[in-house]
Design an enzyme around this catalytic site. Structure first.
Site, PDB file in Angstrom:
ATOM      1  N   TYR A 143      43.324  40.082  26.715  1.00 16.73           N
ATOM      2  CA  TYR A 143      43.208  39.783  28.143  1.00 16.73           C
ATOM      3  C   TYR A 143      44.401  38.913  28.542  1.00 16.73           C
ATOM      4  O   TYR A 143      44.417  37.718  28.267  1.00 16.73           O
ATOM      5  CB  TYR A 143      41.868  39.087  28.386  1.00 16.73           C
ATOM      6  CG  TYR A 143      41.541  38.731  29.819  1.00 16.73           C
ATOM      7  CD1 TYR A 143      42.346  39.113  30.881  1.00 16.73           C
ATOM      8  CD2 TYR A 143      40.386  38.008  30.106  1.00 16.73           C
ATOM      9  CE1 TYR A 143      42.032  38.785  32.183  1.00 16.73           C
ATOM     10  CE2 TYR A 143      40.050  37.680  31.404  1.00 16.73           C
ATOM     11  CZ  TYR A 143      40.874  38.057  32.441  1.00 16.73           C
ATOM     12  OH  TYR A 143      40.551  37.729  33.726  1.00 16.73           O
ATOM     13  N   LYS A 173      44.041  44.242  28.900  1.00 15.40           N
ATOM     14  CA  LYS A 173      43.658  43.955  30.284  1.00 15.40           C
ATOM     15  C   LYS A 173      44.764  43.102  30.869  1.00 15.40           C
ATOM     16  O   LYS A 173      44.920  41.932  30.524  1.00 15.40           O
ATOM     17  CB  LYS A 173      42.317  43.220  30.348  1.00 15.40           C
ATOM     18  CG  LYS A 173      41.877  42.882  31.777  1.00 15.40           C
ATOM     19  CD  LYS A 173      40.576  42.087  31.760  1.00 15.40           C
ATOM     20  CE  LYS A 173      40.045  41.840  33.158  1.00 15.40           C
ATOM     21  NZ  LYS A 173      40.924  41.039  34.020  1.00 15.40           N
ATOM     22  N   ASP A 201      43.914  43.353  41.721  1.00 10.94           N
ATOM     23  CA  ASP A 201      43.417  44.338  42.672  1.00 10.94           C
ATOM     24  C   ASP A 201      44.488  44.793  43.658  1.00 10.94           C
ATOM     25  O   ASP A 201      44.616  45.985  43.953  1.00 10.94           O
ATOM     26  CB  ASP A 201      42.238  43.763  43.458  1.00 10.94           C
ATOM     27  CG  ASP A 201      41.062  43.375  42.584  1.00 10.94           C
ATOM     28  OD1 ASP A 201      41.138  43.613  41.363  1.00 10.94           O
ATOM     29  OD2 ASP A 201      40.078  42.822  43.113  1.00 10.94           O
ATOM     30  N   GLU A 202      45.268  43.842  44.167  1.00 11.21           N
ATOM     31  CA  GLU A 202      46.222  44.150  45.235  1.00 11.21           C
ATOM     32  C   GLU A 202      47.362  45.061  44.782  1.00 11.21           C
ATOM     33  O   GLU A 202      48.029  45.688  45.615  1.00 11.21           O
ATOM     34  CB  GLU A 202      46.817  42.849  45.805  1.00 11.21           C
ATOM     35  CG  GLU A 202      45.799  41.931  46.457  1.00 11.21           C
ATOM     36  CD  GLU A 202      45.067  41.046  45.461  1.00 11.21           C
ATOM     37  OE1 GLU A 202      44.279  40.184  45.908  1.00 11.21           O
ATOM     38  OE2 GLU A 202      45.272  41.192  44.244  1.00 11.21           O
ATOM     39  N   SER A 218      37.193  42.850  40.452  1.00  7.75           N
ATOM     40  CA  SER A 218      35.998  42.228  41.003  1.00  7.75           C
ATOM     41  C   SER A 218      35.451  43.053  42.158  1.00  7.75           C
ATOM     42  O   SER A 218      34.455  42.704  42.764  1.00  7.75           O
ATOM     43  CB  SER A 218      36.299  40.806  41.471  1.00  7.75           C
ATOM     44  OG  SER A 218      37.449  40.779  42.285  1.00  7.75           O
TER      45      SER A 218
END
EC number: 4.1.3.3
Length: 241
Positions: A143, A173, A201-202, A218
């Protein structure tokens, strides 16, 4: 070598940890949470006790309880449950890794320790190797989240030869905005068939074009899950120019 039932790809929901108004973990919510993800959002892979789940803010006992409840309620409903077992203490991380194996998790993930930070690739890999060895039958994921850990070792550097040290290593990740580093991870490790799961996410659409095989986010929306899967398949079908 450990290998998952099938490759971890597509959308992986980073789950929150339900809490009561008194700050206690609220395990009673998790069964409904599983049903919501599967039935309403079409998401069947989850990442438990990570950043979104505030795993590092929970006690070891709480992390164990949360992992157990997800495994119990997700059995026969979820495809893959990956448990984040990273901790500042090597022994605690190993304890959580062994526990994940005992309860039947589909994989474990670990962040870099971030108080006394590893100062080079070899030190970090030695830490990860010791944790992975505590659950030798489970797929292992690194991660990478330098904005929170402060560990600036590039993921591309870390992946170079990593399976020689950690045979159970299955993927990454990647939760960083450095798309150059991410692109080099993908380009230089195509033959290994690693899972490249993007965690910002963006920037997800850019990462998918670069070769991400999925995302840990998320968010958890059916349309995004379909888009993610279609882009992964489309990139695979394209022939390199």
């Amino acid at each position: 070598m450990a290998s998952p039932k099938k490759k971890l790809q597509g959308l992986v929901a980073a789950t929150i940890t339900p809490m009561t108004e008194h700050g206690e973990i609220n395990l009673s919510v998790i069964g409904r949470y599983v049903d919501y993800l599967v039935e309403e959002q079409g998401v069947k892979n989850i990442f438990v006790n990570g950043t979104t789940g505030e795993g590092l803010s929970l006690s070891i006992s709480e992390r164990r309880q949360v992992a157990e409840e997800w495994m119990t309620k997700g059995r026969n409903k979820l495809d893959q449950i990956v448990i984040h077992v990273g901790a500042l203490s090597l022994k605690e991380s190993q304890e959580l890794a062994r526990h994940a194996a005992e309860i039947g998790a589909d994989g474990i993930a670990v962040i870099a320790p971030f108080f006394l930070k590893p100062w080079n690739k070899d030190v970090l890999i030695n830490f990860l190797k010791e944790v992975a060895a505590a659950a030798p039958a489970l797929p292992f994921y690194y991660y990478h989240i330098p904005a929170l850990t402060g560990v600036k070792i590039r993921a591309e550097e870390l992946l170079d030869g990593i399976q020689e040290k950690i045979p159970t290593f299955q993927g990454l990740k990647f939760s960083d905005t450095d798309l150059l580093d991410f692109g080099q991870c993908v380009d230089q490790n195509r033959e290994q068939q690693f899972a490249f799961l993007f965690g910002v996410d963006e920037q997800l659409l850019s990462a998918l074009v670069m070769g991400a095989t999925g995302a840990v986010g998320s968010f958890a929306f059916r349309d995004l899950s379909t888009l993610c899967s279609n882009l992964v398949l489309g990139c695979r079908k394209r022939k390199p120019s």
